[in-house]
Enzyme design. Sequence first.
Site, short mmCIF file in Angstrom:
data_model
loop_
_atom_site.label_atom_id
_atom_site.label_comp_id
_atom_site.label_asym_id
_atom_site.label_seq_id
_atom_site.Cartn_x
_atom_site.Cartn_y
_atom_site.Cartn_z
N ASN A 12 0.86 -1.17 0.00
CA ASN A 12 0.00 0.00 0.00
C ASN A 12 0.91 1.23 0.00
O ASN A 12 1.41 1.62 1.04
CB ASN A 12 -0.90 -0.03 1.25
CG ASN A 12 -1.77 1.21 1.37
OD1 ASN A 12 -1.89 1.99 0.42
ND2 ASN A 12 -2.37 1.41 2.53
N LYS A 14 0.19 4.26 -0.46
CA LYS A 14 -0.43 5.49 0.05
C LYS A 14 -0.11 6.67 -0.87
O LYS A 14 -0.18 6.51 -2.08
CB LYS A 14 0.01 5.74 1.50
CG LYS A 14 -0.21 4.50 2.37
CD LYS A 14 0.02 4.75 3.83
CE LYS A 14 -0.21 3.45 4.59
NZ LYS A 14 -0.14 3.61 6.02
N HIS A 99 -9.74 1.49 4.41
CA HIS A 99 -8.50 1.72 5.15
C HIS A 99 -8.75 2.78 6.23
O HIS A 99 -9.49 3.73 6.00
CB HIS A 99 -7.40 2.17 4.18
CG HIS A 99 -6.05 2.17 4.83
ND1 HIS A 99 -5.64 3.17 5.67
CD2 HIS A 99 -5.04 1.26 4.79
CE1 HIS A 99 -4.42 2.89 6.12
NE2 HIS A 99 -4.03 1.72 5.59
N GLU A 101 -7.07 5.19 7.18
CA GLU A 101 -6.74 6.56 6.79
C GLU A 101 -7.87 7.19 5.97
O GLU A 101 -8.04 8.41 5.97
CB GLU A 101 -5.39 6.59 6.05
CG GLU A 101 -4.25 6.34 7.02
CD GLU A 101 -2.97 5.80 6.40
OE1 GLU A 101 -2.86 5.77 5.16
OE2 GLU A 101 -2.08 5.40 7.18
N GLU A 169 -6.01 -4.37 10.69
CA GLU A 169 -5.05 -3.28 10.82
C GLU A 169 -5.39 -2.42 12.03
O GLU A 169 -6.15 -1.43 11.90
CB GLU A 169 -5.07 -2.40 9.56
CG GLU A 169 -4.60 -3.10 8.32
CD GLU A 169 -3.87 -2.11 7.40
OE1 GLU A 169 -2.76 -2.43 7.00
OE2 GLU A 169 -4.41 -1.04 7.12
N GLY A 175 1.99 2.65 10.88
CA GLY A 175 2.99 3.72 10.78
C GLY A 175 3.65 4.09 12.09
O GLY A 175 4.36 5.08 12.18
N SER A 215 2.91 -1.64 10.65
CA SER A 215 4.34 -1.69 11.00
C SER A 215 4.98 -3.07 10.78
O SER A 215 5.84 -3.48 11.55
CB SER A 215 4.57 -1.22 12.43
OG SER A 215 4.19 0.14 12.57
P1 PGA Z 1 2.49 0.61 7.77
O1 PGA Z 1 1.08 0.82 7.06
O2 PGA Z 1 3.05 -0.70 7.27
O3 PGA Z 1 3.32 1.79 7.34
O4 PGA Z 1 2.24 0.59 9.24
C1 PGA Z 1 0.20 -0.25 6.87
C2 PGA Z 1 -1.08 0.22 6.24
O5 PGA Z 1 -1.52 1.34 6.55
O6 PGA Z 1 -1.68 -0.49 5.43
#
Ligand code: PGA
Length: 256
Positions: A12, A14, A99, A101, A169, A175, A215
């Site tokens: 992903n 982003k 997601h 976000e 998630e 993150g 992460s």
């Molecule tokens: P990350 O993001 O691996 O940077 O924690 C995962 C995600 O948001 O799908």
Amino acid sequence: MAASDTRLAVANWKLNPGSIGEAKELFLEIRKEASRRGRVETVVAPPYPYLAELRKLTTGKHTFLGAQDLFWEEKGPYTGEVAASMLTSVGVSYVIVGHSERRALGEGNEEVAKKVVAGLKAGFTTILCVGEGERDTNGRYLSFVEEQLRSALQGVPQRSLGKLVVAYEPVWAIGSGTAATPEDVHEMTIFIRRTLTSIYSRTLADRVRILYGGSVNEENVRALIDDGMVDGFLVGGASLKPRAFGAIIGALHEKR
Ligand code: PGA
């Protein structure tokens, strides 16, 4: 673990990288990492403007294209939105829905439910993201995830379930540099499968692949596979680093 399906590594990206040139370079490096590990389905979900160009770099094997979102209508007055058929026309076969976000920007369970239906109807492998904002000690995070699942799947018929993937998630792990523990992930995979069983049936629930995201990196990936009992990962930060992402694909490839 879903009995018959291949493991899944989803990148992903982003809001990265900043140009089509960088996107192509990154894609080619990931494609190389994936081609050495044929037992894993690798998916790259770049920003929309890069999809058509990256399609030219796909070979139809090992590395596939995903979208980070989609809209449920097919056409009309919806400024800024992108429809499933448009994504199909540029080679997309996977879509991420719900997601955290996007939820943080105002997307609610109702919108997520419409997007899941639209993704499955278009024939995409549809990756539904669920996850609690925080953990408490009396199990409220479990009912929160259950509610997200039940509402997102309201319109999903049994026959579409083979194309559904659920990504757990936890928002606090995304993150943050701190992944959920393999034990927490294992507990949640069991809980998600139990919830799917109560909505559908055991047989159908077993067909749904369950991913973990938050992460994931080259250091924690093995423990998450061995003790987390997941079918793959949804990866943000580490998917922008080909070697780290390659190590994640490699760990999934090696696990029998
Ligand atoms: P990350 O993001 O691996 O940077 O924690 C995962 C995600 O948001 O799908």
